[in-house]
Design an enzyme around this catalytic site. Sequence first.
Site, PDB file in Angstrom:
ATOM      1  N   ASP A 205       0.916  -1.454   0.024  1.00 27.35           N
ATOM      2  CA  ASP A 205       0.008   0.059   0.047  1.00 27.35           C
ATOM      3  C   ASP A 205       0.822   1.131  -0.168  1.00 27.35           C
ATOM      4  OD1 ASP A 205      -2.005  -1.738   0.289  1.00 27.35           O
ATOM      5  OD2 ASP A 205      -2.314  -1.415   2.306  1.00 27.35           O
TER       6      ASP A 205
HETATM    7  N1  URA Z   1      -1.289  -5.873   3.767  1.00 24.14           N
HETATM    8  C1  URA Z   1      -1.603  -4.715   3.859  1.00 24.14           C
HETATM    9  O1  URA Z   1      -2.868  -4.743   4.274  1.00 24.14           O
HETATM   10  N2  URA Z   1      -0.917  -3.801   3.103  1.00 24.14           N
HETATM   11  C2  URA Z   1       0.313  -4.111   2.553  1.00 24.14           C
HETATM   12  O2  URA Z   1       0.854  -3.017   2.012  1.00 24.14           O
HETATM   13  C3  URA Z   1       0.609  -5.278   2.612  1.00 24.14           C
HETATM   14  C4  URA Z   1      -0.072  -6.228   3.200  1.00 24.14           C
END
Ligand code: URA
Length: 238
Positions: A102
């Site tokens: 993310d």
């Molecule tokens: N899980 C998440 O919620 N976000 C990420 O960036 C990676 C794994």
Amino acid sequence: MRLDKVIEQNLQTTRKEMKRLFLMKKVFVDGAVEYDPQRNVDSQLHKITVDGKNLLTNHVYYLLNKPAGVVTAKKDSQFQTVTELVAKAQRPAGLYPVGRLDRDTTGLLLLTDNGQLGYDLLQPYSQVTKTYHAVINEQVTLEDKKAFETGIVFHGGIRCQPAQLNILRAESGYSEVLLTISEGKFHQVKKMFLACGKKVTSLTRLAMGPLRLPEELAEGDYRALTLEELQRLKTYFR
Ligand code: URA
């Protein structure tokens, strides 16, 4: 890169010649006759010999310590992307991120132009685990740990595979954990904690399969995989 593409690039082989090379057992990988034109190879890991000539590939593999604020994509109209963190001269056209973090997540991201390897690393059959350090806005409990080990069920009913949760610190309103998962659902870690009524306030990926986030690699920096790191990925070359 696919073996037939390596041969075509190195020897400008026609389709007919390519067929003949395989039929006549002129293609060797690591000293053994190779029959599969689609096999994924890299000359840093495999000795590729065709009709007595050694062939070379020129893939790149980078470990990036992704900073927050940058998106896991090749192009974005609004934000800087992870591939844009790589110097232009070291950025082949096919460079892309393997998997997704993310925008607010930091940590280990593999970038490569070996699309076949990237694809295989993300498939369930590869069983590539990912380990995250997470900060949570609540006290994480032993019941949470058990629920993660049994398999968290998202709001909506989707069940996750069992995951290993290690509680590093847990006090009222603040916890730190290490979480290892073996799948890659969208926003998986955040949704797993939401299913327990808790919120992830900071997330960093520390490991992916046999790769570890190097301590000395500052956020925003990247470096090529060492030969040893690449060798640890050899089992994922199909
Ligand atoms: N899980 C998440 O919620 N976000 C990420 O960036 C990676 C794994």
